[in-house]
Design an enzyme around this catalytic site. Structure first.
Site, PDB file in Angstrom:
ATOM      1  N   TRP A  91       0.865  -1.180   0.000  1.00  0.00           N
ATOM      2  CA  TRP A  91       0.000   0.000   0.000  1.00  0.00           C
ATOM      3  C   TRP A  91       0.896   1.223   0.000  1.00  0.00           C
ATOM      4  O   TRP A  91       1.633   1.455   0.960  1.00  0.00           O
ATOM      5  CB  TRP A  91      -0.918  -0.006   1.216  1.00  0.00           C
ATOM      6  CG  TRP A  91      -1.806   1.201   1.308  1.00  0.00           C
ATOM      7  CD1 TRP A  91      -2.757   1.588   0.415  1.00  0.00           C
ATOM      8  CD2 TRP A  91      -1.812   2.181   2.360  1.00  0.00           C
ATOM      9  NE1 TRP A  91      -3.366   2.755   0.837  1.00  0.00           N
ATOM     10  CE2 TRP A  91      -2.808   3.138   2.022  1.00  0.00           C
ATOM     11  CE3 TRP A  91      -1.085   2.350   3.538  1.00  0.00           C
ATOM     12  CZ2 TRP A  91      -3.093   4.245   2.837  1.00  0.00           C
ATOM     13  CZ3 TRP A  91      -1.369   3.454   4.353  1.00  0.00           C
ATOM     14  CH2 TRP A  91      -2.361   4.388   3.997  1.00  0.00           C
ATOM     15  N   ALA A  92       0.895   1.956  -1.093  1.00  0.00           N
ATOM     16  CA  ALA A  92       1.752   3.144  -1.227  1.00  0.00           C
ATOM     17  C   ALA A  92       0.974   4.197  -2.017  1.00  0.00           C
ATOM     18  O   ALA A  92       1.218   4.425  -3.202  1.00  0.00           O
ATOM     19  CB  ALA A  92       3.054   2.786  -1.931  1.00  0.00           C
ATOM     20  N   PRO A  93      -0.005   4.833  -1.363  1.00  0.00           N
ATOM     21  CA  PRO A  93      -0.919   5.738  -2.090  1.00  0.00           C
ATOM     22  C   PRO A  93      -0.240   6.950  -2.711  1.00  0.00           C
ATOM     23  O   PRO A  93      -0.735   7.511  -3.687  1.00  0.00           O
ATOM     24  CB  PRO A  93      -1.921   6.157  -1.009  1.00  0.00           C
ATOM     25  CG  PRO A  93      -1.221   5.920   0.292  1.00  0.00           C
ATOM     26  CD  PRO A  93      -0.330   4.752   0.065  1.00  0.00           C
ATOM     27  N   TRP A 107      19.980  -6.444  -8.302  1.00  0.00           N
ATOM     28  CA  TRP A 107      19.644  -5.111  -7.814  1.00  0.00           C
ATOM     29  C   TRP A 107      19.266  -4.133  -8.931  1.00  0.00           C
ATOM     30  O   TRP A 107      19.474  -2.925  -8.812  1.00  0.00           O
ATOM     31  CB  TRP A 107      20.771  -4.537  -6.946  1.00  0.00           C
ATOM     32  CG  TRP A 107      20.912  -5.314  -5.661  1.00  0.00           C
ATOM     33  CD1 TRP A 107      21.785  -6.320  -5.400  1.00  0.00           C
ATOM     34  CD2 TRP A 107      20.089  -5.181  -4.485  1.00  0.00           C
ATOM     35  NE1 TRP A 107      21.590  -6.831  -4.135  1.00  0.00           N
ATOM     36  CE2 TRP A 107      20.546  -6.140  -3.544  1.00  0.00           C
ATOM     37  CE3 TRP A 107      19.029  -4.354  -4.139  1.00  0.00           C
ATOM     38  CZ2 TRP A 107      19.979  -6.284  -2.289  1.00  0.00           C
ATOM     39  CZ3 TRP A 107      18.468  -4.496  -2.881  1.00  0.00           C
ATOM     40  CH2 TRP A 107      18.932  -5.452  -1.970  1.00  0.00           C
ATOM     41  N   ASP A 118      -6.670  -0.206  -7.147  1.00  0.00           N
ATOM     42  CA  ASP A 118      -7.441   0.865  -6.507  1.00  0.00           C
ATOM     43  C   ASP A 118      -6.950   1.109  -5.085  1.00  0.00           C
ATOM     44  O   ASP A 118      -6.295   0.255  -4.474  1.00  0.00           O
ATOM     45  CB  ASP A 118      -8.927   0.486  -6.466  1.00  0.00           C
ATOM     46  CG  ASP A 118      -9.542   0.443  -7.870  1.00  0.00           C
ATOM     47  OD1 ASP A 118      -9.009   1.127  -8.763  1.00  0.00           O
ATOM     48  OD2 ASP A 118     -10.544  -0.280  -8.048  1.00  0.00           O
ATOM     49  N   GLY A 120      -4.723   2.963  -3.695  1.00  0.00           N
ATOM     50  CA  GLY A 120      -3.306   3.102  -3.369  1.00  0.00           C
ATOM     51  C   GLY A 120      -2.552   1.796  -3.226  1.00  0.00           C
ATOM     52  O   GLY A 120      -1.416   1.781  -2.735  1.00  0.00           O
ATOM     53  N   LYS A 143      14.469  -5.209  -1.556  1.00  0.00           N
ATOM     54  CA  LYS A 143      14.045  -3.831  -1.296  1.00  0.00           C
ATOM     55  C   LYS A 143      12.842  -3.521  -2.192  1.00  0.00           C
ATOM     56  O   LYS A 143      12.739  -4.020  -3.327  1.00  0.00           O
ATOM     57  CB  LYS A 143      15.168  -2.832  -1.614  1.00  0.00           C
ATOM     58  CG  LYS A 143      16.215  -2.683  -0.503  1.00  0.00           C
ATOM     59  CD  LYS A 143      15.750  -1.738   0.584  1.00  0.00           C
ATOM     60  CE  LYS A 143      16.617  -1.775   1.837  1.00  0.00           C
ATOM     61  NZ  LYS A 143      17.946  -1.222   1.669  1.00  0.00           N
ATOM     62  N   ARG A 336      -6.004  -1.826   8.950  1.00  0.00           N
ATOM     63  CA  ARG A 336      -5.665  -3.166   8.474  1.00  0.00           C
ATOM     64  C   ARG A 336      -4.252  -3.565   8.942  1.00  0.00           C
ATOM     65  O   ARG A 336      -4.030  -4.672   9.420  1.00  0.00           O
ATOM     66  CB  ARG A 336      -5.724  -3.231   6.947  1.00  0.00           C
ATOM     67  CG  ARG A 336      -5.521  -4.666   6.403  1.00  0.00           C
ATOM     68  CD  ARG A 336      -5.147  -4.680   4.921  1.00  0.00           C
ATOM     69  NE  ARG A 336      -6.049  -3.940   4.070  1.00  0.00           N
ATOM     70  CZ  ARG A 336      -7.202  -4.404   3.582  1.00  0.00           C
ATOM     71  NH1 ARG A 336      -7.605  -5.629   3.865  1.00  0.00           N
ATOM     72  NH2 ARG A 336      -7.951  -3.646   2.800  1.00  0.00           N
ATOM     73  N   ASP A 357       1.759  -0.177  24.937  1.00  0.00           N
ATOM     74  CA  ASP A 357       2.595   0.932  25.394  1.00  0.00           C
ATOM     75  C   ASP A 357       2.005   2.275  24.961  1.00  0.00           C
ATOM     76  O   ASP A 357       1.371   2.382  23.913  1.00  0.00           O
ATOM     77  CB  ASP A 357       4.007   0.791  24.808  1.00  0.00           C
ATOM     78  CG  ASP A 357       4.903   1.936  25.221  1.00  0.00           C
ATOM     79  OD1 ASP A 357       5.227   2.004  26.416  1.00  0.00           O
ATOM     80  OD2 ASP A 357       5.245   2.777  24.365  1.00  0.00           O
ATOM     81  N   GLU A 412      -1.050   0.712  29.353  1.00  0.00           N
ATOM     82  CA  GLU A 412      -0.144   1.605  30.067  1.00  0.00           C
ATOM     83  C   GLU A 412      -0.726   3.013  29.961  1.00  0.00           C
ATOM     84  O   GLU A 412      -0.444   3.758  29.023  1.00  0.00           O
ATOM     85  CB  GLU A 412       1.276   1.567  29.457  1.00  0.00           C
ATOM     86  CG  GLU A 412       2.285   2.316  30.314  1.00  0.00           C
ATOM     87  CD  GLU A 412       3.329   3.084  29.515  1.00  0.00           C
ATOM     88  OE1 GLU A 412       4.366   3.426  30.100  1.00  0.00           O
ATOM     89  OE2 GLU A 412       3.116   3.361  28.325  1.00  0.00           O
TER      90      GLU A 412
END
Length: 702
Positions: A91-93, A107, A118, A120, A143, A336, A357, A412
């Protein structure tokens, strides 16, 4: 002109609003019965519950339910398919393009582009080699390459990466494709939920006496048997979620799905949890969903080239005090990611629950910074509350308890938000316990600011018993917070430099060491017996671990000297640490027998300021404390609800605990029908100075 609103009309509107809230929240009536002072805030509970229900229903309509929604790790990230191919999803909108690169393609940054979907999302399928062998073998480096809208080429680690390592002197972590031929198979079932929770707060990396990062294997073989022997039935593991900066104590997470590689492999962590289960010990994960590291090369920050993605953009997305990023809890894909993360640790590693935490930071837009919570209910409702974050916590608790009803969640929270540990059906947060964070502060304050003879017994009792009815608390005298550099452990506050020279049994007690050993035991027992419905101890503090805790960093020349636990000190018969260790063990074992932590709150019959005596009853036991530094009392009358014969079952003055053996354990104490301090019976006891006693009624009359 509109007619003025009368007080009767306001009252009628208020009653109508209350009626509507009671109709919308299934068990709100029960919460308001427990605490009628919450009635003015019924609409707040209604709004929170409706928001939770609406999101849950929306997940059902759009994702097929929370069960499916929380399995994001099964599709996102990189996965080997049955045919030997590779399925990848991110997911990279904010990205212009997404690619996969690594050892497998020399590489080349652009040879494997993802297809844009759709909302993103991006996906990629790489077919297997012609001979059906795996294209990306286990252990390969990978990567994700992001091309941003501004034209930058960014190399990123997938947010769903399951294993990352830092090699040699590299600054950043590398993403390693974790797909071993033989995954660890759990041999033991999860233990049943304990009636009483006795938590051993642990950090794997500092668990050795050697100046190095200890391993999962070391902890499994050397520390687990100690925890079992000490009578703890729960381990709270810190610093497991991968964090690039070791000195952050695990609170600046960079890879949320990766178990920290500095201690070993994922399979070795599974073995640790499985071995604990074989001992009847449950294991909780210290989960950090309150914020994330600012790292971008090996963290979540700027993943798609924008300052948003998983976080709020602009100032709202940064925690000024922690210098970290803050999640956008209202975002569908963030929900999600975080809910899948909860499920991942429960399913993949068989954790039995979580200590969440930084809950106070999540609950309020002000993050608790510069805020002193007085307990006024108006502080917990209204615009200062981040209801997106609160709704996420409700969803996380709902998911955890739906998947595993015996699982445990601990908040906490320093603010004391009402109903945080009440059931969601009442409009509450759904946590099982909250940490009683005022208790360690009280002990430190007493040791720093007051002479022993000036300790206020009523104030100690108030601090230990001041908790919300039916909302369970974890009591503790000190945790990792008090052990950190810049602060002192209780043992160090009590004994300081003399711990280096006067802890040998071959030397006479000095006044400082004598006082320190006796008060160390008393503080722990009264906290254990009176302070909550669970008890927590940070590793090593049970035996008065000397010195503070400091991780290797530039400020200490990267030294590991203070990033270790010297358990061997308790094994040395010539050192007094063994006495504190013995007392902690027997205190826990006695609780196992009588279950006072799961019993109703204690009845305190005495808190005498002049005599420095505190007495209370819980789980059928009579607890007596004499905090006076010098006065002992012969034939001191103590009230009790129970007639009959009493015997000593725990005595901090016993020889095996470094005491002065002033009590005869063969003595029988008989209570008589003589009313005292509001109790129908009473008995006469010899109470030496600086002593804690527990008496059991061994022969009640028929």
């Amino acid at each position: 002109m509109a007619a003025p609103v009368t007080s009767a009309a306001l009252a009628e509107g208020s009653e109508a609003a209350l009626k509507a809230a009671l109709a919308d929240v299934p068990e709100l009536a029960r919460l308001l019965e427990i605490d009628p002072y919450l009635k003015p805030y019924a609409v707040d509970f209604q709004r929170r519950y409706k928001k939770f229900s609406q999101i849950l229903n929306s997940i059902g309509e759009n994702e097929g339910g929370i069960d499916k929604f929380s399995r994001g790790y099964e599709s996102f990230g990189v996965h080997r398919c049955a045919d030997g191919g590779l399925y990848c999803k991110e997911w990279a909108p904010g990205a212009e393009g997404v690619f996969l690169t690594g050892d497998f393609n020399g590489w080349n940054p652009f040879s494997y582009p993802y297809k844009k979907l759709d909302y993103g999302k991006w996906e990629l399928y790489i077919p297997p080699k012609q001979n059906k062998s795996v294209l990306v073998p286990h252990g390969s480096k990978l990567k994700v390459v992001i091309t941003s809208k501004s034209g930058e080429i960014l190399y990123r680690i997938s947010p769903w990466a399951k294993y990352v390592v830092r090699e040699a002197d590299n600054v950043n972590y590398d993403w390693i494709h974790w797909d071993p031929e033989h995954l660890y198979k759990f041999k033991h079932s999860r233990p049943k939920k304990p009636r009483s929770l006795r938590i051993y707060e642990s950090h794997v990396g500092i668990s050795s006496h050697e100046g190095k990062v200890a391993s999962y294997k070391h902890f499994t073989c050397n520390v687990l048997p100690r925890i079992k022997d000490l009578g703890y039935n729960c381990i709270q593991l810190m610093a497991i979620m991968e964090h690039a900066y070791y000195a952050s104590f695990g609170y600046q997470i960079t890879s949320f799905f990766a178990a920290s590689s500095r201690y070993g492999t994922p399979e070795e962590l599974k073995e640790l949890v499985d071995t604990a289960h074989s001992m009847g010990i449950i294991v909780l994960l210290d989960v950090v969903h309150s914020h994330a590291s600012k790292n971008s090369a090996d963290g979540l920050n700027m993943f798609d080239g924008t300052d948003s993605c998983y976080f709020h953009s602009g100032p709202r997305g940064t925690h000024d005090l922690w210098d970290s990023r803050l999640f956008a809890y209202s975002s569908w894909e963030v929900l999600r990611f975080l809910l899948s993360n909860i499920r991942w640790w429960l399913e993949e590693y068989c954790f039995d629950g979580f200590r969440f935490d930084g809950v106070t930071s999540m609950l309020y837009h002000h993050h608790g910074m510069g805020q002193g919570f007085s307990g006024d209910y108006s502080e917990y409702f209204g615009l200062q509350v981040d209801e997106d974050a609160l709704t996420y916590l409700m969803l996380a608790n709902h998911l955890t308890h739906t998947l595993y009803p015996d699982s445990i969640t601990i908040a906490e929270d320093v603010s004391g938000m009402p109903a945080l540990c009440s059931p969601i059906s009442q409009g509450g947060g759904g946590f099982d316990y909250r940490l009683a964070m005022a208790i360690p502060d009280k002990w430190i304050q007493l040791l720093k600011e007051f002479k022993d003879e000036d300790w206020n017994m009523g104030n100690i009792v108030y601090t230990l018993t001041n908790r919300r009815y039916l909302e369970k608390c974890i009591a503790y005298a000190e945790s990792h917070d008090q052990a950190l550099v810049g602060d002192k452990t209780l043992a160090f506050w009590l004994m300081d430099a003399e711990m280096y020279t006067n802890m040998s049994v071959l030397t006479p007690f000095t006044p400082v060491i004598d006082r320190g050993i006796q008060l160390h035991k008393m503080i722990r027992l009264i906290t254990h017996g009176l302070g909550g419905e669970g008890y927590l101890n940070f590793m090593g503090n049970e035996f008065g671990h000397p010195e503070w805790l400091d991780f290797p960093r530039k400020g200490n020349n990267e030294s590991y000297h203070y990033a270790r636990r010297q358990f061997h000190l308790t094994d040395d018969d010539l050192l007094r640490y063994k006495f504190l260790n013995n007392f902690d063990r027997d205190m826990n074992r006695l609780e196992e027998r009588f279950c006072w932590l799961s019993a109703p709150q204690a009845h305190v019959s005495e808190k005498h300021e002049g005599n420095k005596i505190i007495a209370f009853e819980r789980a059928g036991l009579l607890f007596i404390f004499n905090f006076h530094p010098s006065k002992s009392y012969t034939d001191y009358r103590i009230g009790t609800a129970l007639p009959g014969k009493f015997k000593i079952v725990l005595d901090s003055d016993a020889a095996e605990y470094g005491g002065h053996q002033r009590l005869d354990h063969s003595t029988d104490f008989f209570s008589e029908a003589f009313e005292h301090n509001g109790r129908p019976c009473s008995l006469l006891v010899y109470i030496p100075s600086r002593v804690a006693l527990i008496l059991q009624n061994v022969d009640p009359p028929n």
